[in-house]
Scaffold this active site. Structure first.
Site, PDB file in Angstrom:
ATOM      1  N   GLY A 489       0.827  -1.493  -0.026  1.00 14.13           N
ATOM      2  CA  GLY A 489       0.081  -0.217  -0.047  1.00 14.13           C
ATOM      3  C   GLY A 489       0.830   1.282   0.034  1.00 14.13           C
ATOM      4  N   GLN A 490       2.032   1.114   0.422  1.00 13.99           N
ATOM      5  CA  GLN A 490       2.981   2.303   0.345  1.00 13.99           C
ATOM      6  C   GLN A 490       3.320   2.819  -0.925  1.00 13.99           C
ATOM      7  OE1 GLN A 490       4.504  -0.727  -0.080  1.00 13.99           O
ATOM      8  NE2 GLN A 490       6.421  -1.260   0.792  1.00 13.99           N
ATOM      9  N   GLY A 491       3.504   2.052  -2.053  1.00 21.24           N
ATOM     10  CA  GLY A 491       3.600   2.360  -3.242  1.00 21.24           C
ATOM     11  C   GLY A 491       4.926   1.678  -3.955  1.00 21.24           C
ATOM     12  N   SER A 530      12.196  -2.579   5.901  1.00 20.85           N
ATOM     13  CA  SER A 530      12.561  -1.619   4.987  1.00 20.85           C
ATOM     14  C   SER A 530      13.306  -1.983   3.881  1.00 20.85           C
ATOM     15  CB  SER A 530      12.955  -0.251   6.103  1.00 20.85           C
ATOM     16  OG  SER A 530      12.247   0.480   6.574  1.00 20.85           O
ATOM     17  N   ARG A 531      12.982  -2.899   3.266  1.00 17.27           N
ATOM     18  CA  ARG A 531      13.926  -3.560   2.370  1.00 17.27           C
ATOM     19  C   ARG A 531      13.340  -3.171   0.806  1.00 17.27           C
ATOM     20  NH1 ARG A 531      13.039  -8.266   0.674  1.00 17.27           N
ATOM     21  NH2 ARG A 531      15.087  -8.689   0.544  1.00 17.27           N
ATOM     22  N   THR A 533      12.804  -0.625  -1.351  1.00 15.45           N
ATOM     23  CA  THR A 533      13.299  -0.004  -2.363  1.00 15.45           C
ATOM     24  C   THR A 533      14.724  -0.235  -2.600  1.00 15.45           C
ATOM     25  OG1 THR A 533      11.881   2.009  -2.148  1.00 15.45           O
ATOM     26  CG2 THR A 533      13.942   2.585  -2.929  1.00 15.45           C
ATOM     27  N   GLU A 731       9.925   3.187   7.531  1.00 20.06           N
ATOM     28  CA  GLU A 731       9.865   3.031   8.932  1.00 20.06           C
ATOM     29  C   GLU A 731      10.811   4.156   9.651  1.00 20.06           C
ATOM     30  OE1 GLU A 731       9.857  -1.080  10.463  1.00 20.06           O
ATOM     31  OE2 GLU A 731      11.351  -1.441   8.790  1.00 20.06           O
TER      32      GLU A 731
END
Lengths: 777, 30
Positions: A489-491, A530-531, A533, A731
């Site tokens: 959902g974050q893109g 947070s992996r 990107t 995060e």
């Protein structure tokens, strides 16, 4: 390493990376056309509901399902007798049962389940199941649970310690004895509910060959498959997980027992079964961020250099183990790679209690640790008369540093984040806090806090780190991206598309990210740590480069020129050696397919970052890249009521090259909003193990009026490993927020808080106590 | 009424931005 100026000049030549394009699915989402799990219905689908324990701790003496079975429309009722009886789970200790066998361990524990023709009937039937309990004493507080003689939640762990974490580097005791100053600090961060707009749910279909298809919004489809296959006692390839679009998660949609419950209901009924929580079930039986207690002791030199840190972290894990062991570990030691403490001695305890099992939340324990430490740093700065910014600058990590635990900081903009956030907010010009909080009036104050995070984490799957991607050229010239990392959902799909569009020099509309499907997608670690990107994005970049090379080679053959003379630009292949001739993506795609008996042109990429499995002492480079940030909050405290409003907010982040300034700023707005709310508004409250605010009227999340204008800015570094120099933001955007608010409250009202959320009652009491103390002097 | 709606992702920023942008675009067509 290229400096920021070089990065800026290359970004000007980029067409897609660095552009603030709208998310690729934003029109679909804004117009209500996205098909979320709740929109999916399969032919013959039944609805499942769970009969849950109404007591905190008890032996099960009997379960009477007869009334539920007699209810018209009920198709199946299952209990532990219908389960394989395997203890399993995503982490150690493995303490999940699909349905409770002998004991219930919290209010909401899963005892029986029903499949019926409608959700309402299923719930009604679940309520008709009668469970006879022999109640046992219960324990809710982790410190009480660790005392001898406390009720034991799991016999395998008689001291109720589910997991113990220990890390030591240098000699903290010796260093402490030589320190000029020693300070201590206690802080508690409360149970915090993710409150994704879409509650938890799944659809599971059992097939005739004994396999299952699961429609499950999950960060970790491949890990989920491993966990569910162990719980169901079936081979891995008997489970296929399809990931539908997410209606938010923030860490709650990892691995959920309801997938196994729905699987058994589906097997029994030979029908697909959907389980979808309502809000109350999502809050009470869901899995919040755990409550964490921190005790810190830090030694400093006169000049403000940290020389030693002792840490004790205690976590209220609840009655079963979800992702809490790594959350607790993170809360214990990630901060050691933000500041050079030089010598550390740390103990962490994850404690069983008779509460709903907690799990991970955006920030993964580091947000909580930063809330505790960043408020502590402000206290220390004041006591030794150093500016809070200066104390952080003295001890903060820099580019090229290796932390105590062997984390190699290849790019770091922390110092710039601190300076820039202070500059934007005129932080150094702030007023002194009042010695006594006045009885009336609006008090204003500024607070600053720093933070760090990872971009990937070596030990999510022990066997390997990294990510793989495929970029496929279709018959009609469209490009499809496949990764094992779902867009939560974050893109993420927008970022992957922009990266591929940049490499291939094609339009974004020519690219589509396929939904993650464990049957066809690369075996991904998942969208966590947070992996997305930094790690999966890099794999997409490499896959697109491979596809580009193959497209150029094919174009060379088709144009009759050497591949070195082919130019791929604006979605067209041409060559100066053959002026006037060009090839579209569709011409390339269809030619490749016809030349290869239907096979697609596929670019493969995989990225294994330079990380290491930590050794026995937990030493080793953990992450592909490290990110940093600093936030400043300006608050207004109502001296009379203790209520706090955040008036203005500045957030400055180092996330490397920014692939999409619009979505990155969106992450900062959302992260800061959630962090502000964790500081002021939100806590799952309990009485005797029962949630007392199980709805959005009593559990308040921020509305429009609660969130200030948030100024988001990026200091651009250029990371050597991330795609185009990019790192993470998801995060780290949340991490400093709660401490910035707490520090601002001190600056406004002159009282230090030692727990979040800082409710008006708690702050009012702190101010009153302070007034009385000073009054008595 | 927009202010009665809850959002957990945006911090409400992008929603406000979108409303302002839509208002501008609609008014410029009027």
């Amino acid at each position: 390493m290229p400096d920021a100026t070089a990065a800026a000049s290359t970004s000007q030549q980029r067409k897609s990376v660095g552009q603030a394009v709208p998310q690729v699915d934003s029109a679909e989402k804004a117009s209500g056309l996205t098909e979320y799990l709740q929109d999916l219905t399969l032919p013959g689908m039944l609805h499942g509901a769970v009969a849950r324990s109404t007591v905190s701790h008890a032996r099960i003496r009997g379960i009477d399902t007869s009334r539920a079975e007699r209810l018209p429309g009920v198709r199946a009722v299952i209990t532990a007798r219908d389960c394989p009886g395997i203890l399993f789970g995503p982490q150690k200790p493995e303490d999940w049962e699909i349905l409770c066998r002998d004991k219930v361990r919290y209010i909401g524990d899963e005892v029986a389940a029903v499949a019926a023709i409608s959700p309402d009937l299923a719930r009604e039937a679940a309520e008709l199941i009668e469970i006879q309990y022999e109640e046992l004493p219960a324990v809710y507080d982790p410190f009480e649970a660790m005392r001898p003689g406390a009720p034991v939640v799991w016999d395998q762990k008689p001291d109720n310690v589910a997991f113990h974490f220990h890390i030591e580097r240098g000699d903290a005791e010796a260093a402490m004895s030589k320190a000029d100053f020693i300070f201590e600090h206690d802080f508690y961060t409360g149970r915090f509910y993710h409150a994704a707009m879409e509650p938890m749910g799944c659809i599971v279909q059992h097939h005739g060959d004994g396999s299952y298809t699961m429609w499950a919004p999950t960060h970790v489809p491949f890990r989920s498959r491993m966990t569910y296959s162990r719980g169901l006692g079936i081979p891995l390839d008997k489970i296929r997980i399809l990931v539908p679009p997410f209606g938010g998660s923030f860490g709650m949609k990892y691995e959920l027992n309801i997938n196994c419950i729905a699987a058994l209901l589906s097997r029994q009924t030979r029908r697909p079964v959907k389980i979808f929580f309502d809000r109350e079930e999502d809050i009470t039986a869901g899995h919040p961020r755990m409550g964490l207690s921190f005790h810190y002791r830090v030694g400093l030199t006169r000049e403000g250099r940290f020389v030693a840190k002792e840490t004790r972290v205690t976590g209220t894990g609840g009655a079963r183990t979800m992702w809490t062991p790594p959350v607790l570990s993170t809360a214990c030691y990630r901060i050691d790679s933000l500041y050079h403490f030089q010598n550390v001695q740390t103990e962490g305890f994850l404690v069983y209690t008779n509460l709903a099992p907690a799990t991970c939340f955006r920030g993964f324990g580091n947000a909580e640790a930063l809330t505790a430490m960043e408020t502590f740093i402000d206290t220390m700065a004041e006591k030794i008369s150093i500016s809070p910014v200066e104390l952080r600058l003295i001890n903060g990590v820099k580019t090229g540093d290796v932390s105590l635990h062997g984390w190699r900081i290849a790019s770091c903009g922390f110092q710039d984040c601190l300076k820039r956030s202070a500059e934007l907010s005129h932080f150094e010009e702030r007023q002194q806090p009042p010695a006594i909080p006045p009885a009336r009036g609006k008090l204003r104050g500024l607070g600053l806090a720093g933070g760090n995070h990872i971009s990937g984490n070596r030990i999510i799957i022990n066997e390997y780190d990294g990510a793989a991607a495929q970029v496929r050229l279709g018959f009609d010239g469209h490009l499809s991206i496949m990764v094992g990392e779902p867009d939560i959902g974050q893109g993420m799909n927008t970022i992957f598309s922009q990266i591929a569009a940049e490499v291939l020099d094609v339009d974004l509309s020519d690219i589509r990210c396929l939904p993650v499907d464990t049957q066809v997608s690369p075996h991904g670690v998942g969208t966590l740590g947070s992996r997305g990107t930094a790690v999966a994005g890099r794999a997409v970049q490499l896959a697109a480069e491979d596809a580009r090379e193959k497209m150029i080679r094919l174009a060379g053959v088709m144009l009759g020129v050497d591949a070195a003379k082919v130019v791929l630009s604006n979605g067209v292949a041409s060559s100066p050696a053959q002026p006037g001739r060009s090839l579209t993506l569709a011409e390339l795609g269809s030619r490749y397919v016809t030349d290869h008996a239907g096979a697609f042109l596929i670019g493969h990429g995989h990225f294994a970052p330079p990380t290491e499995v930590p050794d026995a002492t937990k030493f080793g480079n953990l992450s592909a890249a490290y990110v940093f940030g600093a936030h400043v909050a300006e608050v207004e405290v109502d001296a009379e009521t203790g209520s706090v409003r955040v008036l203005r907010y500045w957030a400055v982040h180092d996330s490397g090259t920014i692939i999409n300034p619009s979505t990155a700023a969106g992450q900062v707005h959302g992260g800061a909003a959630q962090g502000i709310s964790s500081a002021l508004m939100e806590e799952v409250t309990l009485k005797d193990g029962r949630v007392t605010n199980p709805n959005f009227l009593d559990y308040r999340i921020p509305g429009f009026q609660d969130i200030p204008q948030i100024h988001a800015e990026f200091v651009q570094t250029n990371d050597p490993y991330g795609p185009f120099g990019a790192k993470s933001i998801g995060e780290s955007s949340l991490n400093p927020a709660a401490a910035a608010v707490c520090n601002a409250i001190y600056n406004a009202a002159g009282v230090r808080v030692s727990r979040v959320p800082v409710t008006p009652e708690r702050l009012w009491e702190l101010m009153e106590t302070r007034r009385r103390e000073v009054g008595h002097d | 009424m927009l202010s009665g709606n809850l959002c957990r992702c945006t911090g409400y920023h992008k929603i406000v931005d979108a409303v302002i942008q839509a208002a501008k675009e609609i008014n410029s067509h009027a």
